[in-house]
Design a protein around this motif. Structure first.
Motif, PDB file in Angstrom:
ATOM      1  N   PRO A  96       8.684  -1.428  -9.464  1.00 52.06           N
ATOM      2  CA  PRO A  96       8.300  -2.387  -8.426  1.00 52.06           C
ATOM      3  C   PRO A  96       8.691  -3.818  -8.772  1.00 52.06           C
ATOM      4  N   VAL A  97       9.152  -4.548  -7.763  1.00 51.10           N
ATOM      5  CA  VAL A  97       9.432  -5.980  -7.896  1.00 51.10           C
ATOM      6  C   VAL A  97       8.259  -6.706  -7.256  1.00 51.10           C
ATOM      7  N   VAL A  98       7.487  -7.424  -8.085  1.00 46.34           N
ATOM      8  CA  VAL A  98       6.280  -8.093  -7.597  1.00 46.34           C
ATOM      9  C   VAL A  98       6.444  -9.599  -7.744  1.00 46.34           C
ATOM     10  N   HIS A  99       5.665 -10.349  -6.951  1.00 48.59           N
ATOM     11  CA  HIS A  99       5.852 -11.800  -6.902  1.00 48.59           C
ATOM     12  C   HIS A  99       4.601 -12.594  -7.281  1.00 48.59           C
ATOM     13  N   THR A 100       3.467 -11.932  -7.403  1.00 42.16           N
ATOM     14  CA  THR A 100       2.229 -12.620  -7.758  1.00 42.16           C
ATOM     15  C   THR A 100       1.527 -11.850  -8.868  1.00 42.16           C
ATOM     16  N   GLN A 101       0.616 -12.541  -9.548  1.00 43.80           N
ATOM     17  CA  GLN A 101      -0.122 -11.875 -10.620  1.00 43.80           C
ATOM     18  C   GLN A 101      -1.009 -10.766 -10.064  1.00 43.80           C
ATOM     19  N   ALA A 102      -1.530 -10.940  -8.871  1.00 52.11           N
ATOM     20  CA  ALA A 102      -2.353  -9.893  -8.259  1.00 52.11           C
ATOM     21  C   ALA A 102      -1.527  -8.634  -8.018  1.00 52.11           C
ATOM     22  N   GLU A 103      -0.292  -8.800  -7.541  1.00 57.75           N
ATOM     23  CA  GLU A 103       0.589  -7.647  -7.337  1.00 57.75           C
ATOM     24  C   GLU A 103       0.943  -6.988  -8.664  1.00 57.75           C
ATOM     25  N   LEU A 104       1.141  -7.792  -9.696  1.00 51.99           N
ATOM     26  CA  LEU A 104       1.431  -7.249 -11.021  1.00 51.99           C
ATOM     27  C   LEU A 104       0.259  -6.427 -11.529  1.00 51.99           C
ATOM     28  N   LEU A 105      -0.939  -6.957 -11.388  1.00 49.87           N
ATOM     29  CA  LEU A 105      -2.133  -6.246 -11.821  1.00 49.87           C
ATOM     30  C   LEU A 105      -2.259  -4.889 -11.125  1.00 49.87           C
ATOM     31  N   ALA A 106      -2.006  -4.872  -9.828  1.00 49.73           N
ATOM     32  CA  ALA A 106      -2.088  -3.620  -9.070  1.00 49.73           C
ATOM     33  C   ALA A 106      -1.048  -2.620  -9.565  1.00 49.73           C
ATOM     34  N   ALA A 107       0.151  -3.096  -9.889  1.00 49.28           N
ATOM     35  CA  ALA A 107       1.213  -2.204 -10.352  1.00 49.28           C
ATOM     36  C   ALA A 107       0.919  -1.629 -11.734  1.00 49.28           C
ATOM     37  N   LEU A 108       0.206  -2.407 -12.549  1.00 52.19           N
ATOM     38  CA  LEU A 108      -0.122  -1.950 -13.903  1.00 52.19           C
ATOM     39  C   LEU A 108      -1.251  -0.924 -13.934  1.00 52.19           C
ATOM     40  N   ALA A 109      -1.940  -0.792 -12.843  1.00 55.41           N
ATOM     41  CA  ALA A 109      -3.169   0.004 -12.834  1.00 55.41           C
ATOM     42  C   ALA A 109      -2.954   1.468 -13.175  1.00 55.41           C
ATOM     43  N   ASP A 110      -1.799   2.026 -12.823  1.00 54.53           N
ATOM     44  CA  ASP A 110      -1.588   3.460 -13.045  1.00 54.53           C
ATOM     45  C   ASP A 110      -0.129   3.727 -13.414  1.00 54.53           C
ATOM     46  N   PRO A 111       0.175   3.789 -14.723  1.00 55.01           N
ATOM     47  CA  PRO A 111       1.557   4.026 -15.161  1.00 55.01           C
ATOM     48  C   PRO A 111       2.141   5.337 -14.625  1.00 55.01           C
ATOM     49  N   ALA A 112       1.307   6.336 -14.420  1.00 54.63           N
ATOM     50  CA  ALA A 112       1.808   7.624 -13.922  1.00 54.63           C
ATOM     51  C   ALA A 112       2.412   7.476 -12.527  1.00 54.63           C
ATOM     52  N   ILE A 113       1.787   6.642 -11.698  1.00 49.38           N
ATOM     53  CA  ILE A 113       2.331   6.391 -10.362  1.00 49.38           C
ATOM     54  C   ILE A 113       3.690   5.716 -10.469  1.00 49.38           C
ATOM     55  N   LEU A 114       3.821   4.792 -11.420  1.00 49.87           N
ATOM     56  CA  LEU A 114       5.105   4.120 -11.620  1.00 49.87           C
ATOM     57  C   LEU A 114       6.196   5.137 -11.944  1.00 49.87           C
ATOM     58  N   ARG A 115       5.876   6.049 -12.840  1.00 43.46           N
ATOM     59  CA  ARG A 115       6.863   7.060 -13.230  1.00 43.46           C
ATOM     60  C   ARG A 115       7.291   7.911 -12.038  1.00 43.46           C
ATOM     61  N   ASN A 116       6.333   8.384 -11.274  1.00 42.24           N
ATOM     62  CA  ASN A 116       6.625   9.305 -10.185  1.00 42.24           C
ATOM     63  C   ASN A 116       7.311   8.621  -9.008  1.00 42.24           C
ATOM     64  N   LYS A 117       6.785   7.472  -8.612  1.00 44.74           N
ATOM     65  CA  LYS A 117       7.294   6.799  -7.431  1.00 44.74           C
ATOM     66  C   LYS A 117       8.727   6.315  -7.610  1.00 44.74           C
ATOM     67  N   TYR A 118       9.080   5.908  -8.831  1.00 38.92           N
ATOM     68  CA  TYR A 118      10.391   5.314  -9.075  1.00 38.92           C
ATOM     69  C   TYR A 118      11.308   6.216  -9.893  1.00 38.92           C
ATOM     70  N   ALA A 119      11.000   7.496  -9.950  1.00 36.56           N
ATOM     71  CA  ALA A 119      11.791   8.417 -10.777  1.00 36.56           C
ATOM     72  C   ALA A 119      13.259   8.443 -10.353  1.00 36.56           C
ATOM     73  N   ASP A 120      13.513   8.527  -9.056  1.00 31.47           N
ATOM     74  CA  ASP A 120      14.904   8.597  -8.581  1.00 31.47           C
ATOM     75  C   ASP A 120      15.645   7.286  -8.829  1.00 31.47           C
ATOM     76  N   ALA A 121      14.983   6.170  -8.538  1.00 36.93           N
ATOM     77  CA  ALA A 121      15.614   4.865  -8.764  1.00 36.93           C
ATOM     78  C   ALA A 121      15.889   4.644 -10.250  1.00 36.93           C
ATOM     79  N   TYR A 122      14.971   5.090 -11.098  1.00 33.90           N
ATOM     80  CA  TYR A 122      15.131   4.951 -12.547  1.00 33.90           C
ATOM     81  C   TYR A 122      16.329   5.777 -13.018  1.00 33.90           C
ATOM     82  N   ALA A 123      16.423   7.014 -12.542  1.00 34.56           N
ATOM     83  CA  ALA A 123      17.530   7.882 -12.948  1.00 34.56           C
ATOM     84  C   ALA A 123      18.867   7.287 -12.519  1.00 34.56           C
TER      85      ALA A 123
END
Length: 303
Positions: free
Chosen positions: A249-276
């Motif tokens: 995720p590309v975030v622009h505020t600290q609140a958005e960053l905090l929300a993105a950090l909340a669950d690393p597993a979601i980060l892995r799953n949601k961005y798996a294709d983009a990461y690959a």
């Protein structure tokens, strides 16, 4: 210093990952290998939007001494050659320094550093590696610079299960104060950023080349792009539109960053294709054997 110049002028092989900013004379038998220090998302050298008067001319004197320039991937090869106006030998072999990131012992090395930093195993380690802003770094008088994160607010919100490693860019290290907080470690002076990659569970960065290195680990990334428009349009400029290909995720505020950090597993799953896709585009030569390829080329290792 005179001692450093004497070492340079007496060497047979010089390997550097940035400009050697000393006035020295290169003798004919010395081979100067410039590995550079990252895949360029930001424009570099003659491609930048702005630089202090005379700076690029001075750095060009070092570029003229290079015998071999390394490229980490096919995307970077033409950009490096053009930005440095470099006409010498260029090897597209990957970065030797990143071999450790795909080594079988890499996980153990990361665990060792976590222990040295007194971070419990169950804690999620977030590495923050913001790049530098040219207009701030070259500001007259070299004033102190703030950090774009309110660290206490962030770590209080994340809670005790998170620890934040903060690595200020070398161009401004010492000009940014990192507060002493229980969940924060200032690793700006730590000698090897690769160990920090291995110790971290998540990378938070902006436009730093650390994102291309960290992608080799396969671990989640978040992009805290609080000044995206300004940096892209007036400070430095980009080689390509990063947002559509960002492997997180590309975030622009600290609140958005905090929300993105909340669950690393979601980060892995949601961005798996983009990461690959990102890894396939930028990390295909990061196979752990770039050092061998360079040494073979230099005749220091048999084929």
């Amino acid at each position: 210093s005179s001692d450093a110049v004497a070492v340079l002028e007496g060497a047979d092989l010089l390997v550097a990952n940035t400009h050697t900013e000393l006035e020295w004379c290169k003798h004919q038998t010395l081979t100067y290998v410039q590995t550079w220090h990252g895949t360029p998302l930001k424009r570099i050298h003659r491609d930048v939007l702005w630089a202090p008067p005379g700076r690029l001319d001075r750095l060009d004197r070092d570029v003229a001494k290079w015998d071999i320039l390394l490229s980490p991937n096919p995307e970077s090869t033409p950009r490096l050659r053009a930005a440095f106006r470099y006409h010498g030998e260029l090897l597209e072999i990957g970065y030797p320094r990143n071999d450790i990131l795909s080594h079988p012992d890499s996980e153990a090395q990361g665990a060792k550093l976590r222990s040295e930093l007194d971070i419990p195993d169950a804690v999620t380690v977030v590495l923050y590696t913001p790049t530098w802003r040219d207009d701030e770094a070259f500001r007259e008088g070299s004033p102190k610079l703030g950090l774009a994160l309110a660290l206490k607010d962030l770590t209080d919100a994340l809670g005790p299960q998170y620890c934040l490693l903060v690595r200020v860019h070398p161009s401004i290290t010492g000009r940014t104060s990192i507060p002493a907080l229980p969940a924060v470690r200032d690793v700006s002076w730590y000698p090897d950023v690769r160990d920090l990659y291995l110790a971290a569970d998540i990378l938070v960065s902006d436009y730093s080349s650390t994102i291309f290195d960290f992608a080799i680990t396969g671990k989640p990334m978040i992009f805290y792009a609080y000044d995206l428009d300004r940096f892209r349009d007036t400070v430095r400029g980009f080689y390509f539109d990063f947002v559509p290909v960002a492997p997180g995720p590309v975030v622009h505020t600290q609140a958005e960053l905090l929300a993105a950090l909340a669950d690393p597993a979601i980060l892995r799953n949601k961005y798996a294709d983009a990461y690959a896709a990102f890894v396939n585009r930028f990390c295909t030569l990061a196979d752990g054997h770039a050092t061998d390829r360079l040494l073979v080329h230099l005749g220091l290792l048999p084929t």
